[in-house]
Structures are given as C-alpha cells and as structure tokens.
Scaffold this motif. Structure first.
Motif, PDB file in Angstrom:
ATOM      1  N   SER A 110       0.859  -1.190   0.000  1.00 26.80           N
ATOM      2  CA  SER A 110       0.000   0.000   0.000  1.00 26.80           C
ATOM      3  C   SER A 110       0.893   1.236   0.000  1.00 26.80           C
ATOM      4  CB  SER A 110      -0.895   0.029   1.249  1.00 26.80           C
ATOM      5  OG  SER A 110      -0.095   0.195   2.402  1.00 26.80           O
ATOM      6  N   CYS A 111       0.297   2.388  -0.323  1.00 29.32           N
ATOM      7  CA  CYS A 111       1.066   3.628  -0.207  1.00 29.32           C
ATOM      8  C   CYS A 111       1.237   3.964   1.277  1.00 29.32           C
ATOM      9  CB  CYS A 111       0.374   4.759  -0.967  1.00 29.32           C
ATOM     10  SG  CYS A 111       1.336   6.279  -0.918  1.00 29.32           S
ATOM     11  N   TRP A 112       0.283   3.527   2.084  1.00 28.75           N
ATOM     12  CA  TRP A 112       0.446   3.703   3.535  1.00 28.75           C
ATOM     13  C   TRP A 112       1.786   3.098   3.954  1.00 28.75           C
ATOM     14  CZ3 TRP A 112      -3.335   5.835   6.949  1.00 28.75           C
ATOM     15  CH2 TRP A 112      -2.915   5.854   8.280  1.00 28.75           C
ATOM     16  N   ASN A 115       4.859   5.060   2.587  1.00 28.09           N
ATOM     17  CA  ASN A 115       5.205   6.230   3.407  1.00 28.09           C
ATOM     18  C   ASN A 115       5.850   5.806   4.716  1.00 28.09           C
ATOM     19  OD1 ASN A 115       4.383   8.170   1.569  1.00 28.09           O
ATOM     20  ND2 ASN A 115       2.276   8.201   2.300  1.00 28.09           N
ATOM     21  N   SER A 138      -1.238   8.843   6.583  1.00 30.16           N
ATOM     22  CA  SER A 138      -0.114   7.901   6.487  1.00 30.16           C
ATOM     23  C   SER A 138       1.222   8.632   6.656  1.00 30.16           C
ATOM     24  CB  SER A 138      -0.134   7.150   5.152  1.00 30.16           C
ATOM     25  OG  SER A 138      -0.138   8.051   4.068  1.00 30.16           O
ATOM     26  N   ASP A 180       1.930  16.197   0.526  1.00 32.82           N
ATOM     27  CA  ASP A 180       1.046  15.606  -0.485  1.00 32.82           C
ATOM     28  C   ASP A 180       1.264  16.399  -1.777  1.00 32.82           C
ATOM     29  OD1 ASP A 180      -0.090  14.112   1.570  1.00 32.82           O
ATOM     30  OD2 ASP A 180      -2.140  14.724   1.138  1.00 32.82           O
ATOM     31  N   SER A 184      -5.661  15.539  -0.175  1.00 32.77           N
ATOM     32  CA  SER A 184      -6.785  14.648  -0.454  1.00 32.77           C
ATOM     33  C   SER A 184      -8.130  15.188   0.010  1.00 32.77           C
ATOM     34  CB  SER A 184      -6.527  13.273   0.150  1.00 32.77           C
ATOM     35  OG  SER A 184      -6.195  13.386   1.511  1.00 32.77           O
ATOM     36  N   ASP A 209       4.047  12.796  -1.798  1.00 33.98           N
ATOM     37  CA  ASP A 209       3.077  11.707  -1.931  1.00 33.98           C
ATOM     38  C   ASP A 209       2.066  12.156  -2.984  1.00 33.98           C
ATOM     39  OD1 ASP A 209       0.805  10.137  -1.809  1.00 33.98           O
ATOM     40  OD2 ASP A 209       0.830   9.928   0.377  1.00 33.98           O
ATOM     41  N   SER A 211      -0.403  10.440  -4.498  1.00 33.32           N
ATOM     42  CA  SER A 211      -1.471   9.446  -4.671  1.00 33.32           C
ATOM     43  C   SER A 211      -2.665   9.982  -5.458  1.00 33.32           C
ATOM     44  CB  SER A 211      -1.943   8.955  -3.301  1.00 33.32           C
ATOM     45  OG  SER A 211      -0.926   8.201  -2.696  1.00 33.32           O
ATOM     46  N   HIS A 212      -3.019  11.268  -5.239  1.00 31.51           N
ATOM     47  CA  HIS A 212      -4.180  11.826  -5.951  1.00 31.51           C
ATOM     48  C   HIS A 212      -3.768  12.636  -7.176  1.00 31.51           C
ATOM     49  CE1 HIS A 212      -7.447  10.772  -3.204  1.00 31.51           C
ATOM     50  NE2 HIS A 212      -6.570  10.945  -2.226  1.00 31.51           N
ATOM     51  N   THR A 240       0.145   5.554  -4.935  1.00 25.28           N
ATOM     52  CA  THR A 240      -0.682   4.363  -4.717  1.00 25.28           C
ATOM     53  C   THR A 240      -1.064   3.734  -6.047  1.00 25.28           C
ATOM     54  OG1 THR A 240      -2.692   3.555  -3.647  1.00 25.28           O
ATOM     55  CG2 THR A 240      -2.850   5.698  -4.703  1.00 25.28           C
ATOM     56  N   LYS A 243      -5.707   3.895  -6.754  1.00 23.46           N
ATOM     57  CA  LYS A 243      -6.600   4.964  -7.234  1.00 23.46           C
ATOM     58  C   LYS A 243      -6.598   4.929  -8.777  1.00 23.46           C
ATOM     59  CE  LYS A 243      -5.577   7.673  -3.046  1.00 23.46           C
ATOM     60  NZ  LYS A 243      -6.520   7.069  -2.121  1.00 23.46           N
TER      61      LYS A 243
HETATM   62  C1  LIG Z   1      -2.350  11.140  -0.135  1.00 16.31           C
HETATM   63  C2  LIG Z   1      -2.541   9.686   0.194  1.00 16.31           C
HETATM   64  N1  LIG Z   1      -1.476   8.959   0.549  1.00 16.31           N
HETATM   65  C3  LIG Z   1      -1.584   7.654   0.855  1.00 16.31           C
HETATM   66  C4  LIG Z   1      -2.789   7.006   0.805  1.00 16.31           C
HETATM   67  C5  LIG Z   1      -2.872   5.565   1.151  1.00 16.31           C
HETATM   68  O1  LIG Z   1      -2.889   4.821  -0.017  1.00 16.31           O
HETATM   69  P1  LIG Z   1      -3.076   3.251   0.050  1.00 16.31           P
HETATM   70  O2  LIG Z   1      -4.551   2.999  -0.021  1.00 16.31           O
HETATM   71  O3  LIG Z   1      -2.333   2.726  -1.128  1.00 16.31           O
HETATM   72  O4  LIG Z   1      -2.488   2.806   1.351  1.00 16.31           O
HETATM   73  C6  LIG Z   1      -3.941   7.708   0.414  1.00 16.31           C
HETATM   74  C7  LIG Z   1      -5.233   7.011   0.364  1.00 16.31           C
HETATM   75  O5  LIG Z   1      -6.255   7.474   0.740  1.00 16.31           O
HETATM   76  C8  LIG Z   1      -3.811   9.090   0.119  1.00 16.31           C
HETATM   77  O6  LIG Z   1      -4.886   9.804  -0.229  1.00 16.31           O
END
Ligand SMILES: Cc1ncc(COP(=O)(O)O)c(C=O)c1O
Length: 401
Positions: A110-112, A115, A138, A180, A184, A209, A211-212, A240, A243
């Motif tokens: 996961s991206c969690w 990080n 995260s 970020d 988000s 990060d 992810s979005h 991530t 998404k």
């Molecule tokens: C900015 C950001 N980083 C990390 C994550 C976590 O991503 P993942 O679902 O891959 O753990 C999210 C998910 O909501 C996110 O919005």
C-alpha cells in the motif's frame, strides 16, 4: 474475552452513533464504474471513488490480473528477500520509475506502507522533518514512527513558515520536506516549485506523496510533478496503485537507485511483509500501459471535472477551487455532511461525507470525485439529484423559520 474491554469498546461505538459519525459500509455487487449496484439500493452513480481514469474494471486491466494469477498463483507466500520476486514486480517497478522520472522504484502492499517505509528509513538521529499540517494520515503516522530529532508542522502550504523552519534547522542535519502533491481533502496542489526552490537553497530533500495526482495531473498523467514541469527534480515520490492506476491496492516509492536499494535493505514494511500479489502487479502494469496509450481518458477526466464544477456552481453550490479531480463542498458540522451524503444516496448518488477528525472541526464536507468513466448522462442525473436535495433542504429550512 475481556469483558471490561468489550464494555469500553461498546461505549466508544455508542458515542460515535450518538454523534451520528458512525460509518456504515455500503455493499457493492458490481465492479467500480460510473455506476455500481449497491445492496438494498440498486444502481447508484459513483462520485466518491478514486477510479479517476475508470480503469478499475477496464478489460485489459482485468485480463492482466487474471493472467498474473494463472501464471504466478496467489503470491510469493513470504517476503521478497526470503522467498523471491516475480518478474511482473520488476516490470512494474521499471514502469513506475519511468512514469515518475526517477531511476528506480520499489513497490509495497500500500502507499500507507510506502510512506511508513521511506520516511523512517531516511530519518537519522539528527534529521529534521518539515511536514504540511494537512498531509495524509499515512504521512503523519510515518513521521511519528520516524522519531526525528525535531519536526516542523507548517501551516497548510505556508511557504514562509517552511522557509523559517528550514532556516532554523541545524545546517548539517538532514532535512526532509514531506508534502502531499494533491491534498486529499482539499483537492488543492502543493506549491511544488516553491518547495523545490527552498529545498535547493537549504540542502533539503523533497518527498511528495502523489497518490491523488498520478493519473490526474500533468500532460501525460505523470502527476503533480509533471504538472509543474519538475520531473527529475523531486528526490522521492510515493504513490498508490489503489486509485487511478487500476484501483486494486499497492503503493510505491520512486527515487534514485541508491534510495530504493536502501529501502529494499532496510525498510521494515519491505523486510517484514509480503510482496504485492502478482495479480495486482500485472493489473497495475496494464493500467499504466492503458493510461499512456489513451490520453483521451485524461482529457475526459479534465472535461468532466470542469463540467461538473460548472454545474455545481449553477445549482448554487460553492465547492473549493482546485485543479485536480477532487471537488470538496464544505457544509460545516460532521453530522450535516453525513446527512447530506445520505440524502444524495437516497437520490441515487454515492458521495461520501467527511468530518472531524479526518478534517478540522467545523469544516465537514462532502467530497465529490470525478472519473473518466462518467458520461454526460451520469453527470446530468447526478446534478439533478444535487438540485433536488438543495431544494428540499431549503424548503425544510424555510418551514422551520
Ligand atoms: C495522499 C494519500 N497517501 C496515501 C494514501 C494511502 O494509499 P493506500 O490505499 O495505497 O495505502 C492515500 C489514500 O487514501 C492518500 O490519499
């Protein structure tokens, strides 16, 4: 079972219900798309997923996942360094590095995890971490886990505060700026050009990060970094696969070969946790290929976002401004945001309400998210629902005056 624990936990849950902030999981009976079949509700329009490019159920993505499962089975059945890596993991990492404009990339479940891998691994006893107050949870947890010598939580996108924090840090300390790319809950972008410039001036490392941002921003969907023309200028990008890039799960760190090598050697989520399932490695790789081969998807996402923002404004809503595909509408109290999302669901539109502690007290909101999968017909049906909800809310308010 410890009865006292059960009693305490039950009381905590009751408090959530009383505050009307208890979250209910809604069950879906069809793949993620412009609409889903929801148990007990039938078809609803989806304005709450991160399926930005509509690839979660794309035939190429699904087929690649099935082929991955058939060829490699369910997974490595252990950690990569103990039990091996499958070829699709390496192929995916090459594609992610290429996408991010970096030399290398390393995947996580996961991206969690990504990080929580990169931030502590790059933190030593002298490190100072500078982190935006609205960074994702995260990142907040990763910074806590890293236990830096000190941390500066700067007000959202306040570049003067970031500059002061950098100036105050010991000259020889490693300085990590973490942000970020797209925030988000706000949908706004980090001020990356300023951040990169400040980092250069103060010999700091930039971690974004995105992810979005990936699959949403930049001429070819490479994200916030591409949007600002900074490919190759950011030290570390995390992202991530859950998404825009297929929507399954999984995350990555893209950086120099040396950083990725150190993460493979040292980061705990890599050393003590299994690899991505090969189904996901294969489907995410296919998602990247589709994204790069189909620029029309990105264009449609942008057009849908522009159009829906305009429709919301015509209908009397005032969403926060932003360039990404996140359209937040602030309503105030948490219970109100949840009630609004409930009324929209009653009208056949799936939008989630967010309140404290996900967002600051008093700024609860519904978060509309756009997707390239949505057609005009869905946007029109959705805006009708927003219109009806607004009308009935106004009538309700008037009848109480
Ligand atoms: C900015 C950001 N980083 C990390 C994550 C976590 O991503 P993942 O679902 O891959 O753990 C999210 C998910 O909501 C996110 O919005």
């Amino acid at each position: 079972m410890n009865e006292r624990l059960v009693e305490q936990v039950t009381a905590e849950l009751d408090a959530l219900r009383e505050a009307r902030t208890y979250k209910h999981f809604l069950t879906l009976e069809s793949p993620q798309g412009p609409v889903v079949q929801m148990t007990g509700r039938g078809e609803v329009i989806v304005l709450s997923s991160n399926n930005y490019l509509g690839l979660a159920a794309h035939p190429d993505v699904v087929r690649a996942g099935i082929e991955g499962l058939e060829r490699y089975g369910a997974g490595t059945a252990s950690v990569r360094f103990i039990c091996g890596t499958f070829a699709p993991h390496l192929e995916l990492e090459r594609a992610l590095a290429e996408l991010s404009g970096t030399d290398a990339a390393l995947t996580y479940v996961s991206c969690w995890n990504a990080n929580e891998a990169v931030i502590p691994t790059l933190t030593d006893a002298e490190t100072v971490i500078l982190t935006d107050e609205l960074n994702h949870a995260s990142i907040i947890d990763a910074v806590r886990l890293a236990r830096p010598a000190s941390k500066v939580i700067y007000p959202h996108s306040d570049m003067a505060a970031l500059r002061d924090g950098l100036a105050a840090a010991p000259r020889t300390a490693r300085k990590l700026i973490v942000t970020d790319g797209v925030f988000s809950m706000e949908g706004d972008l980090a001020k990356l050009p300023d951040i990169v410039e400040l980092a250069r001036k103060h010999d700091a490392v930039v971690i974004v990060d995105d992810s979005h941002g990936v699959g949403v921003l930049g001429e070819t969907g490479r994200g916030t970094v591409e949007h600002f023309g900074l490919l190759g200028e950011v030290d570390v990008i995390t992202g991530t696969l859950g998404k825009a890039l297929g929507g399954a799960a999984g995350g990555y760190v893209a950086s120099s070969a040396a950083v990725c090598d150190l993460l493979a050697q040292r980061s705990r989520p890599q050393l003590f946790s299994n690899a991505l399932p090969p189904t996901v490695a294969c489907s995410a790789l296919a998602a990247i290929e589709v994204m790069l081969a189909r620029p029309d998807l990105l264009a449609k996402l942008h057009e849908n976002t522009r159009r829906f923002r305009a429709l919301l404004a015509e209908t009397g809503y005032a969403p926060l401004e932003g360039e990404a595909a996140i359209i937040p509408i602030i309503v105030g109290e948490t219970a109100e945001a949840i009630a609004l999302s409930q009324r929209l669901l009653d009208e056949g539109v799936f939008v989630t309400g967010f309140g404290y502690p996900v967002v600051p007290e008093g700024t609860a909101r519904i978060r509309v998210q756009m997707s390239a999968a949505l057609e005009d017909e869905h946007l029109e049906r959705a805006i009708e629902a927003f219109r009806r909800v607004r009308r009935s809310h106004r009538h309700g308010a008037e009848s109480h005056e």
